[in-house]
Every structure is written in structure tokens, then in C-alpha cells.
Design a protein around this motif. Structure first.
Motif, PDB file in Angstrom:
ATOM      1  N   HIS A 317       0.756  -1.207   0.025  1.00  0.00           N
ATOM      2  CA  HIS A 317      -0.054   0.077  -0.066  1.00  0.00           C
ATOM      3  C   HIS A 317       0.970   1.244  -0.061  1.00  0.00           C
ATOM      4  O   HIS A 317       2.015   1.223   0.458  1.00  0.00           O
ATOM      5  N   GLU A 318       0.312   2.284  -0.545  1.00  0.00           N
ATOM      6  CA  GLU A 318       0.967   3.552  -0.607  1.00  0.00           C
ATOM      7  C   GLU A 318       0.278   4.660   0.324  1.00  0.00           C
ATOM      8  O   GLU A 318      -0.944   4.633   0.304  1.00  0.00           O
ATOM      9  N   LEU A 319       1.175   5.642   1.247  1.00  0.00           N
ATOM     10  CA  LEU A 319       0.483   6.322   2.022  1.00  0.00           C
ATOM     11  C   LEU A 319       0.385   7.570   1.189  1.00  0.00           C
ATOM     12  O   LEU A 319       1.111   7.846   0.023  1.00  0.00           O
ATOM     13  N   PHE A 320      -0.851   8.206   1.438  1.00  0.00           N
ATOM     14  CA  PHE A 320      -1.067   9.689   0.703  1.00  0.00           C
ATOM     15  C   PHE A 320      -0.087  10.433   1.327  1.00  0.00           C
ATOM     16  O   PHE A 320       0.168  11.463   0.343  1.00  0.00           O
ATOM     17  N   ALA A 321       0.386  10.433   2.334  1.00  0.00           N
ATOM     18  CA  ALA A 321       1.307  11.674   3.015  1.00  0.00           C
ATOM     19  C   ALA A 321       2.057  10.734   4.226  1.00  0.00           C
ATOM     20  O   ALA A 321       1.424   9.881   4.769  1.00  0.00           O
ATOM     21  N   GLU A 322       3.390  11.294   4.449  1.00  0.00           N
ATOM     22  CA  GLU A 322       4.006  10.532   5.496  1.00  0.00           C
ATOM     23  C   GLU A 322       3.341  11.440   6.873  1.00  0.00           C
ATOM     24  O   GLU A 322       3.173  12.457   6.887  1.00  0.00           O
ATOM     25  N   PRO A 323       2.945  10.342   7.682  1.00  0.00           N
ATOM     26  CA  PRO A 323       2.197  10.736   8.740  1.00  0.00           C
ATOM     27  C   PRO A 323       3.156  11.667   9.834  1.00  0.00           C
ATOM     28  O   PRO A 323       4.244  11.622  10.159  1.00  0.00           O
ATOM     29  N   GLN A 324       2.487  12.770  10.090  1.00  0.00           N
ATOM     30  CA  GLN A 324       3.212  13.634  11.114  1.00  0.00           C
ATOM     31  C   GLN A 324       2.852  13.176  12.796  1.00  0.00           C
ATOM     32  O   GLN A 324       3.715  13.357  13.686  1.00  0.00           O
ATOM     33  N   ASN A 326      -0.336  10.579  14.763  1.00  0.00           N
ATOM     34  CA  ASN A 326      -0.557   9.091  14.701  1.00  0.00           C
ATOM     35  C   ASN A 326      -1.891   8.783  13.829  1.00  0.00           C
ATOM     36  O   ASN A 326      -2.674   8.082  14.236  1.00  0.00           O
ATOM     37  N   ILE A 327      -1.936   9.808  12.794  1.00  0.00           N
ATOM     38  CA  ILE A 327      -3.197   9.495  11.930  1.00  0.00           C
ATOM     39  C   ILE A 327      -2.348   9.051  10.387  1.00  0.00           C
ATOM     40  O   ILE A 327      -1.382   9.728   9.926  1.00  0.00           O
ATOM     41  N   VAL A 328      -2.860   7.956   9.923  1.00  0.00           N
ATOM     42  CA  VAL A 328      -2.266   7.175   8.612  1.00  0.00           C
ATOM     43  C   VAL A 328      -3.367   7.300   7.536  1.00  0.00           C
ATOM     44  O   VAL A 328      -4.450   6.980   7.735  1.00  0.00           O
ATOM     45  N   VAL A 329      -2.918   8.054   6.321  1.00  0.00           N
ATOM     46  CA  VAL A 329      -3.845   7.833   5.320  1.00  0.00           C
ATOM     47  C   VAL A 329      -3.348   7.404   4.329  1.00  0.00           C
ATOM     48  O   VAL A 329      -2.278   7.523   3.742  1.00  0.00           O
ATOM     49  N   VAL A 330      -3.942   6.238   3.726  1.00  0.00           N
ATOM     50  CA  VAL A 330      -3.598   5.265   2.838  1.00  0.00           C
ATOM     51  C   VAL A 330      -4.476   5.606   1.397  1.00  0.00           C
ATOM     52  O   VAL A 330      -5.451   5.763   1.167  1.00  0.00           O
ATOM     53  N   LYS A 331      -3.550   5.614   0.246  1.00  0.00           N
ATOM     54  CA  LYS A 331      -4.211   5.618  -1.032  1.00  0.00           C
ATOM     55  C   LYS A 331      -4.697   4.355  -1.222  1.00  0.00           C
ATOM     56  O   LYS A 331      -4.391   3.490  -1.186  1.00  0.00           O
ATOM     57  N   THR A 358      -9.081   7.590  -0.036  1.00  0.00           N
ATOM     58  CA  THR A 358      -7.948   7.495   0.630  1.00  0.00           C
ATOM     59  C   THR A 358      -8.759   6.785   1.924  1.00  0.00           C
ATOM     60  O   THR A 358     -10.117   6.998   2.048  1.00  0.00           O
ATOM     61  N   LEU A 359      -7.922   5.901   2.410  1.00  0.00           N
ATOM     62  CA  LEU A 359      -8.471   5.292   3.823  1.00  0.00           C
ATOM     63  C   LEU A 359      -7.734   5.775   4.942  1.00  0.00           C
ATOM     64  O   LEU A 359      -6.427   5.828   4.924  1.00  0.00           O
ATOM     65  N   ARG A 360      -8.328   6.276   6.002  1.00  0.00           N
ATOM     66  CA  ARG A 360      -7.933   6.855   7.319  1.00  0.00           C
ATOM     67  C   ARG A 360      -7.974   5.991   8.585  1.00  0.00           C
ATOM     68  O   ARG A 360      -8.900   5.540   8.697  1.00  0.00           O
ATOM     69  N   LEU A 361      -6.606   5.966   9.173  1.00  0.00           N
ATOM     70  CA  LEU A 361      -6.644   4.893  10.086  1.00  0.00           C
ATOM     71  C   LEU A 361      -5.771   5.837  11.367  1.00  0.00           C
ATOM     72  O   LEU A 361      -4.925   6.438  10.974  1.00  0.00           O
ATOM     73  N   VAL A 362      -6.563   5.517  12.438  1.00  0.00           N
ATOM     74  CA  VAL A 362      -5.995   6.315  13.520  1.00  0.00           C
ATOM     75  C   VAL A 362      -5.465   5.516  14.593  1.00  0.00           C
ATOM     76  O   VAL A 362      -6.214   4.574  15.136  1.00  0.00           O
ATOM     77  N   VAL A 363      -4.323   5.984  15.229  1.00  0.00           N
ATOM     78  CA  VAL A 363      -3.747   5.112  16.274  1.00  0.00           C
ATOM     79  C   VAL A 363      -3.938   6.044  17.791  1.00  0.00           C
ATOM     80  O   VAL A 363      -3.476   7.176  17.710  1.00  0.00           O
ATOM     81  N   THR A 364      -4.528   5.454  18.630  1.00  0.00           N
ATOM     82  CA  THR A 364      -4.388   5.871  19.930  1.00  0.00           C
ATOM     83  C   THR A 364      -4.459   4.801  20.851  1.00  0.00           C
ATOM     84  O   THR A 364      -3.886   3.737  20.594  1.00  0.00           O
ATOM     85  N   ARG A 365      -4.632   5.074  22.300  1.00  0.00           N
ATOM     86  CA  ARG A 365      -4.366   4.403  23.165  1.00  0.00           C
ATOM     87  C   ARG A 365      -4.519   2.837  22.960  1.00  0.00           C
ATOM     88  O   ARG A 365      -3.998   1.805  23.411  1.00  0.00           O
ATOM     89  N   HIS A 366      -5.946   2.504  22.472  1.00  0.00           N
ATOM     90  CA  HIS A 366      -6.325   1.306  22.494  1.00  0.00           C
ATOM     91  C   HIS A 366      -5.792   0.325  21.434  1.00  0.00           C
ATOM     92  O   HIS A 366      -6.050  -0.922  21.274  1.00  0.00           O
ATOM     93  N   ALA A 382     -10.357  -7.762   2.455  1.00  0.00           N
ATOM     94  CA  ALA A 382     -11.377  -6.767   1.798  1.00  0.00           C
ATOM     95  C   ALA A 382     -11.056  -6.127   0.373  1.00  0.00           C
ATOM     96  O   ALA A 382     -11.754  -5.856  -0.311  1.00  0.00           O
ATOM     97  N   CYS A 383      -9.741  -5.983   0.382  1.00  0.00           N
ATOM     98  CA  CYS A 383      -9.349  -5.487  -0.960  1.00  0.00           C
ATOM     99  C   CYS A 383      -9.270  -6.352  -2.046  1.00  0.00           C
ATOM    100  O   CYS A 383      -9.732  -6.011  -3.173  1.00  0.00           O
ATOM    101  N   LYS A 384      -9.098  -7.637  -1.729  1.00  0.00           N
ATOM    102  CA  LYS A 384      -9.067  -8.530  -2.753  1.00  0.00           C
ATOM    103  C   LYS A 384     -10.541  -8.694  -3.245  1.00  0.00           C
ATOM    104  O   LYS A 384     -10.912  -8.924  -4.368  1.00  0.00           O
TER     105      LYS A 384
END
Length: 393
Positions: A317-324, A326-331, A358-366, A382-384
Motif C-alpha cells: 500500500h502507498e501512503l497519501f502522506a508521511e504521517p506527522q 498518529n493518523i495514517v492516510v492510505v491511497k 483514501t483510507l484513514r486509520l487512527v492510532v490511539t491508546r487502544h 477486503a481489498c481482494k
């Protein structure tokens, strides 16, 4: 409402049945909120009856609110400032823009078409705010790094401008505007600079201490007049717990509404009745964790974010942008359909079409490495499935 009430056990059972349909945190990858800290939950329950709108009764709880404001101001480099606890980022942003508008009025600068300079990715809460207050947004396209460019801000400030809004951690992309560059171009121009740090306020200070290259965004930046910060996000307090903070010791009082009751002070927030439980929960977590505890949480969140990014890249997978943050956005082609499939399998993510799918994934405490390991194969399946659905027949 029933004529005859139900037994407590029946009510508990009914509520438990409904809440069982809520998605458990270990399947949530789209939220900048998380399960609050256990001590915050305990103290919120102890203060469930309190109301910050009635300070003659809840005088101790009011002192706790002031202590929380002092702690937050200290965190953001301005021990001499002022502020209030509010319901969340939307109310905080609304109060900030009210103060900006009325400050312009007091200076004789309020025209018949007051404007606010914002980025094209500013939070949607400002759409509500501007509609309520009669403010016109002057939208500046973000640059290639998705930031609000300081040079364009300087160019767009004009006779109608009452405020500029910068974002310290967008909830959509996790991008931090270069507030340290925007501040100097706003300072001295009688224009209110507000920083919406609802998402990043409890991340950036500690990430910077850990050595991450992030812009300074707080009151140490010349020109910053107010900041939104949300303890109920990465601050691990109970919902609802937000705060609006101001540079000046008297600035919070620029929005004040008198009560008609004698001996009841003015209100500096939109809500009259306000849950003291939010203040008590926030205070408990801030005092219990301290800077060291929040720094450790931030370190862990960034480590899990890197683990997630490595797993996504290993899967092609390719990221839309390098995360600054803990939010990851994937093309992700067919992102909406993939999100729907993931939800059908019990996983909650989010999607955006603002700059392509884009698909947005958030990392937090859980979110843990084990949770990432469980999620990535589900994402691949799911992608397949979606690729097979989209294939010509």
C-alpha cells in the motif's frame, strides 16, 4: 414514558442489550477518542451530580476547573493566560471566533462583512461557527504538504479580516500547520490568530520532547491569541471535555453573559449547566499521569503508528502522506467500498475523497501491535474482494 416504572435490573438489562451493539474499541481505527483512563472514569462518576454552572453550590468543583485551566495553560506555554472548560472543540472554536469578532468591534475594525482566513482543510466545525456568527471564510488552498501557507495568509489578510485559523493536527490528515511561521505574519496586525489544536494539543508537546520534528504551535509563538484543546481525545478524559484558552489573563472574559441571579457570576461559555464531572475527570488524569505519563503514551502511539505504516507498506500500500502524528492516510482505490466491507467484518475505519480516495486509520491508546496484526489480513481480504467485484465480467 411508562406509567409504572421498571425494575432496576430490567432497565440495566435493556441498556446492556442496546449498548452491546456498540463497536468495541479493539475494532475501532477511525476515532481520535479512546476509552478514557480508569481513574478519570472513577472520578467522573464521583462528580456525576456536579454542575459548573452553579458555583455557589459546587465551589470545590469550580476550583478544580480553574486548576485544570492552569495546567493546560502551563502545558501550552502561557501560565498567565485565561480560559474555560467547554463541551469540546466545536464550542471552543465558536467562543474563539466570538471573541475575535467582538475584539475587532472594540477596535473599530468590524466591517459589515467580517472575514476569517482558513485553510481548505479546516475542520468542519467552522462551517457551523461561521454560519452562526455571520463570518465569511476566506479559504486558502493548502500547499503540497497539506499545510496552510504563511505567505498566502499574509496576502489574504485585509480590511475585513477579524481572524486567522491555523490547525495543529488536522483530524482528517494529522497535519500540523506551520504556526511558528503563521504567527509572525499575523502579529501586530490587529487580527486574532486562533489555533485549533483539538486533535494535536495532547500530542505535539510530548512528541516534540521525544525529538519529533513538529512545528511549535502554542502561546510561545508570537501572535497566537487562543487555542482549542480537547482533553477527551488524547488527554484520556471522559467525554465531554474540551477547553478554550487565551493569551491574556482577562481574554476569557471577552465573552461574558450575566446571570439574572444575584451572587451568581457571569458565564464565559455557551452552556449554562456544565458537567463538573468533565473537569474532575480531566484533573484526575492530568495529575495522575503528569508529563512523563503523557510522554510515554505518545511514544507508544508513535511506535504503533510506525508498526502500522511498515505493515501497510509491506503489503504494497502507498501512503497519501508521511504521517506527522498518529493518523495514517492510505491511497486506496474503492476506499468507500473497502470501508463498508471492513465494517461488515466488525472493523471501523474512515474514508475521504477530498484528495482522491483514501483510507484513514487512527492510532490511539487502544490500538496495539496485536490489533494491527489482526487488522491487516482483514484489510487485505477486503481489498481482494473489492478488486474481484470491480473486475470486468
Amino acid at each position: 414514558m411508562r406509567n409504572a416504572g421498571e425494575s432496576a435490573s430490567d432497565v440495566r438489562r435493556r441498556i446492556a442489550t442496546e449498548m452491546a451493539d456498540d463497536v468495541p474499541w479493539n475494532r475501532v481505527l477511525n476515532s481520535i477518542c479512546t476509552e478514557p483512563h480508569p481513574l478519570g472514569v472513577e472520578m467522573a462518576a464521583a462528580a456525576a451530580h456536579t454542575n459548573l454552572g452553579d458555583v455557589r453550590i459546587f465551589r470545590g468543583t469550580k476550583r478544580i476547573e480553574r486548576k485544570v485551566v492552569e495546567l493546560l495553560l502551563d502545558l501550552l506555554g502561557n501560565p498567565g493566560g485565561s480560559g474555560s472548560l467547554v463541551s469540546g472543540g466545536t464550542e471552543a472554536n465558536l467562543i474563539a471566533m466570538l471573541v475575535a469578532r467582538e475584539s475587532a468591534r472594540a477596535r473599530g475594525r468590524l466591517t459589515d462583512r467580517p472575514e476569517v482566513v482558513v485553510s481548505s482543510t479546516v475542520h468542519f466545525s467552522f462551517t457551523k461557527v461561521f454560519g452562526l456568527l455571520g463570518l465569511t471564510p476566506v479559504v486558502v488552498p493548502v500547499d503540497d504538504s497539506l499545510r496552510l501557507p504563511a505567505g498566502e495568509v499574509a496576502r489574504r489578510i485585509g480590511e475585513h479580516t477579524v481572524a486567522v485559523v491555523a490547525t495543529a493536527g488536522s483530524s482528517e490528515f494529522g497535519v500540523v500547520d506551520a504556526v511558528d511561521e503563521i504567527g509572525p505574519v499575523v502579529a501586530g496586525r490587529e487580527v486574532h490568530l486562533h489555533v485549533d489544536a483539538a486533535t494535536g494539543g495532547f500530542i505535539i508537546p510530548f512528541a516534540r520532547e521525544l525529538g519529533h520534528d513538529l512545528p511549535q504551535f502554542d502561546f510561545t509563538v508570537d501572535g497566537v491569541d487562543s487555542i482549542t484543546i480537547d482533553p477527551h481525545k488524547y488527554g484520556l478524559a471522559n467525554v465531554p471535555a474540551g477547553a478554550i484558552l487565551f493569551r491574556g489573563a482577562q481574554d476569557a472574559g471577552r465573552f461574558a453573559v450575566d446571570s439574572f441571579f444575584i451572587d451568581t457570576p457571569v458565564h464565559n461559555t455557551l452552556l449554562g449547566t456544565r458537567p463538573g464531572a468533565a473537569a474532575v475527570s480531566t484533573y484526575a488524569v492530568l495529575e495522575h499521569l503528569g508529563r512523563d505519563g503523557f510522554r510515554d503514551l505518545t511514544r507508544t502511539n508513535f511506535e504503533v503508528t510506525r508498526y502500522l505504516v511498515d505493515g501497510l507498506r509491506a503489503a504494497g500500500h502507498e501512503l497519501f502522506a508521511e504521517p506527522q502524528l498518529n493518523i495514517v492516510v492510505v491511497k486506496m482505490p474503492h476506499a468507500v467500498r473497502i470501508s463498508q466491507l471492513l465494517e461488515s467484518k466488525g472493523w471501523i475505519v474512515s474514508t475521504s475523497k477530498r484528495f482522491g480516495e483514501t483510507l484513514r486509520l487512527v492510532v490511539t491508546r487502544h490500538v496495539t501491535p496485536a490489533m494491527v496484526d489482526e487488522f491487516l489480513p482483514v484489510l487485505e481480504r477486503a481489498c481482494k474482494e473489492v478488486t474481484a467485484e470491480a473486475a470486468p465480467r
